[in-house]
Motif scaffolding. Structure first.
Motif, short mmCIF file in Angstrom:
data_model
loop_
_atom_site.label_atom_id
_atom_site.label_comp_id
_atom_site.label_asym_id
_atom_site.label_seq_id
_atom_site.Cartn_x
_atom_site.Cartn_y
_atom_site.Cartn_z
N UNK A 32 -1.32 -7.49 0.40
CA UNK A 32 0.07 -7.20 0.49
C UNK A 32 0.93 -8.01 0.13
N UNK A 33 0.74 -9.30 0.30
CA UNK A 33 1.89 -10.41 -0.26
C UNK A 33 1.38 -10.49 -1.75
N UNK A 34 0.26 -10.52 -2.36
CA UNK A 34 0.28 -10.41 -3.79
C UNK A 34 1.20 -9.57 -4.44
N UNK A 35 1.12 -8.23 -3.84
CA UNK A 35 2.06 -7.02 -4.48
C UNK A 35 3.32 -7.35 -4.31
N UNK A 36 3.84 -8.14 -3.44
CA UNK A 36 5.22 -8.49 -3.27
C UNK A 36 5.87 -8.99 -4.69
N UNK A 37 5.06 -9.50 -5.51
CA UNK A 37 5.37 -10.02 -6.63
C UNK A 37 6.10 -8.80 -7.67
N UNK A 38 5.48 -7.71 -7.31
CA UNK A 38 5.99 -6.36 -8.01
C UNK A 38 7.44 -5.83 -7.13
N UNK A 39 7.18 -5.73 -5.70
CA UNK A 39 8.02 -5.51 -5.01
C UNK A 39 9.78 -6.18 -5.36
N UNK A 62 -7.09 -9.32 5.13
CA UNK A 62 -7.49 -8.95 3.81
C UNK A 62 -6.22 -8.11 3.28
N UNK A 63 -5.76 -7.27 4.20
CA UNK A 63 -4.59 -6.50 3.60
C UNK A 63 -3.32 -7.53 3.59
#
Length: 619
Positions: A126-133, A121-122
């Protein structure tokens, strides 16, 4: 105060951005506009789309309008075998798409990122928030009770949450301030509206070490306003949970910097206001939509700060549903596309300067030497500082331009005129004159230029700028005090030649209408009647700056550096003269004093050319 800004700096682009952005995203401005919000078919296309949309977007750190984005519980989208990152990715891409329009400076997630706190799940979120990273956008996350074992506090040790969103993830990010030794608490600093702000992101449960760390962070940033985020605090309107009360008692109440808190966990959305130990309001907001369609569809709440209006406008939307609008929405999606209830779309009023004054008072602007104000073309400059409050004005008030336009006091009916240290915050001289005029019976005291002053005969054929600062008291009454003059020229309108209006009005007067509001009425050299500029109403018990600017052909009035609506288009060249004195605080009709100012008058300057706003005395 009105300012002239380059629209490329973001402020002009923000006007109306909320509604315009909404229409763009819902395809009401064309299907092509929604392509950037809907998910691209492949990861490569997604990266390309992000790069095109975001470009070199960076927040406008000086604009007094900026947006803090908030994402509450997303746990149902990351629940074992039913993981669906699409709504979260759509919300994050929305922030990139609208980052410039909305001046989005930061995103805060409020915890319960996942349902079970599991590694897979993380890995997905975590991959999704890579968009902002990948785009360098600042954000914070924190652990909710579903992200970690709920019976533990911040001393729990290693977890999949910490592996994914621990301090290592944020190292090197411009907004990352630091973390607690355990890694579960972080603080983030961003610049907006010309100052530093903090998001203090706290774990699901604070230990004694956690409280100590938070207090130490606040102590190291004593002048920084703080938005505190945590998973549990408000449970319903006007109600804190038992743990929320502990957090209030042990941390929030005693730290005046914390002016806003945001939490999820409970539903429906709610708000509370509590007074802290310093006597200031703290706004505590609960936002959570996991109980709504598609697990809340990764709704985001946009907190639009406007420091000129002293408000935070709050809006709640689902970018994922917005992006699907062009293809048609189902019944439940239509209900969720934008939430408009009182708990989801509202305005919070905050006088930011007053609210932050206890820990970060705005420094008073120092007085400026008179020589700095005597710019080319200055024909008269009067200021009223350097005397004790209440001291009667007597003798001569010198014209600091050196042009000999000195002033003398004229009393009416035993009235008085005294010095005061009160002044407009942007006024060059730190002082004013206290006028106590009244019409029934007529009494007061005012100032007039001396006989033979050069100003008395000046006609300003090539333009002029007249500036004044004024403040009206609470007891200013239209029936007794209206139409008194701030500054004006004596001599009857009819003395300048044939007239088509009232011949007994003075040749020029910057007066206060019954609004009260400033009015400039002047007999131009090329006219047979007065040309009048009308300002809007100006509140009592507040300092105002007014300027009348003539460029040799047209006259424009400005209040607080902002042009008023009722500026006439008719040509007006110069000001007719009868060779008689100018008055400060007095108004003549039919060659007789008719009214005396009731209020305070600060610096007054007259320049024989049109000045840009950037050269006014307020700058």
């Amino acid at each position: 105060m009105c300012t002239s800004r380059d629209p490329s700096q973001g402020e002009a682009a923000q006007a109306g951005a909320g509604r315009r952005g909404f229409l763009r995203a819902t395809a009401l401005l064309g299907a092509a506009a929604t392509a950037g919000v809907a998910l691209p078919a492949t990861a490569a296309a997604a990266e390309a789309a992000e790069a095109r949309r975001a470009g070199s977007r960076r927040p406008d750190t000086e604009s007094r309008r900026f947006t803090l984005a908030v994402m509450p519980d997303t746990q149902y989208l990351f629940d074992g075998p039913s993981i669906d990152p699409a709504p979260v990715e759509a919300s994050l891409r929305y922030l990139l798409e609208h980052g410039r329009d909305e001046n989005i400076v930061f995103l805060s997630h409020l915890g319960d990122l996942t349902q079970n706190g599991a590694e897979d799940e993380f890995a997905a979120i975590g991959d999704a928030f890579g968009i902002l990273d990948r785009r360098g956008v600042g954000y914070s996350v924190l652990a909710g009770n579903h992200d970690v074992r709920s019976t533990t506090d911040d001393q729990r040790g290693a977890t999949p949450y910490l592996d994914t969103f621990g301090p290592r993830r944020f190292q090197g990010k411009p907004t990352f301030g630091g973390s607690s030794p355990d890694g579960y608490h972080t603080y983030h600093l961003f610049r907006a509206a010309g100052r530093e702000w903090m998001v203090l992101a706290l774990d699901w449960r604070l230990s004694a070490q956690g409280y100590a760390w938070a207090e130490e962070v606040l102590a190291r940033h004593p002048r920084t306003p703080v938005v505190l985020t945590t998973h549990e605090l408000v449970v319903a309107d006007d109600t804190l949970s038992p743990y929320g009360r502990q957090l209030w008692d042990r941390l929030i109440e005693g730290h005046d910097q914390i002016f806003l808190t945001l939490n999820g966990h409970y539903w429906p959305a709610g708000r509370a206001i509590r007074e802290n130990a310093a006597g200031n309001d703290v706004h505590l907001h609960l936002t959570n939509y996991q109980n709504r369609y598609f697990g809340g569809a990764a709704m985001i709440r946009l907190y639009r700060f406007d420091l000129d209006r002293n408000v935070i406008d709050v809006e709640t939307i689902s970018p994922w549903i917005l992006g699907r609008a062009a293809k048609g929405l189902n019944e439940l999606e239509r209900q969720e596309i934008e939430l408009s209830g009182d708990a989801d779309r509202f305005t919070v009023g905050i006088d930011f300067a007053a609210r932050f004054s206890g820990f970060a008072p705005e420094p008073a602007r120092p007085a400026r030497p008179a020589a700095q104000l005597v710019i080319p073309g200055t024909v008269a400059y009067w200021r009223f500082d350097g005397r004790a409050d209440g001291t009667p004005v007597s003798g001569t008030v010198r014209d600091l331009s050196g042009r000999g336009n000195d002033l003398t006091v004229v009393g009416v009916g035993g009235g008085t005129l005294t010095w005061s240290s009160d002044h407009h915050p942007d006024q060059p001289g730190h002082g004013s004159l206290e006028f106590r005029g009244d019409k029934s019976p007529l009494r007061g005291a005012y100032l007039r230029t001396v006989d033979g002053a050069p100003l008395n005969s000046a006609t300003f054929q090539h333009g002029y700028t007249i500036e004044a600062f004024y403040r009206l008291p609470a007891d200013w009454d239209a029936g007794r005090h209206a139409w008194s003059g701030l500054v004006g020229r004596t001599g009857r309108n009819g003395s300048a030649g044939p007239v088509t209006d009232d011949p007994d009005e003075p040749l020029a007067t910057l007066s206060l209408s019954d609004g009260p509001g400033p009015q400039w009425a002047a007999r131009a050299l090329n006219r047979q009647q007065l040309a009048t500029n009308w300002g809007d109403e100006t509140a009592r018990e507040r300092w105002w700056h007014v300027a009348v600017v003539n460029d040799g052909r047209h006259t424009t009035m400005y209040v607080q550096g902002c042009p008023v609506a009722r500026n006439p288009h008719a040509a007006a060249v110069g000001i007719a003269s009868a060779g008689r004195p100018w008055l400060l605080g007095g108004y003549e009709y039919a060659d007789r004093i008719d009214q005396v100012l009731h209020g305070r008058l600060g610096d007054v300057r007259i320049v024989s050319r049109a000045l840009p706003v950037s050269s006014f005395m307020t700058r």
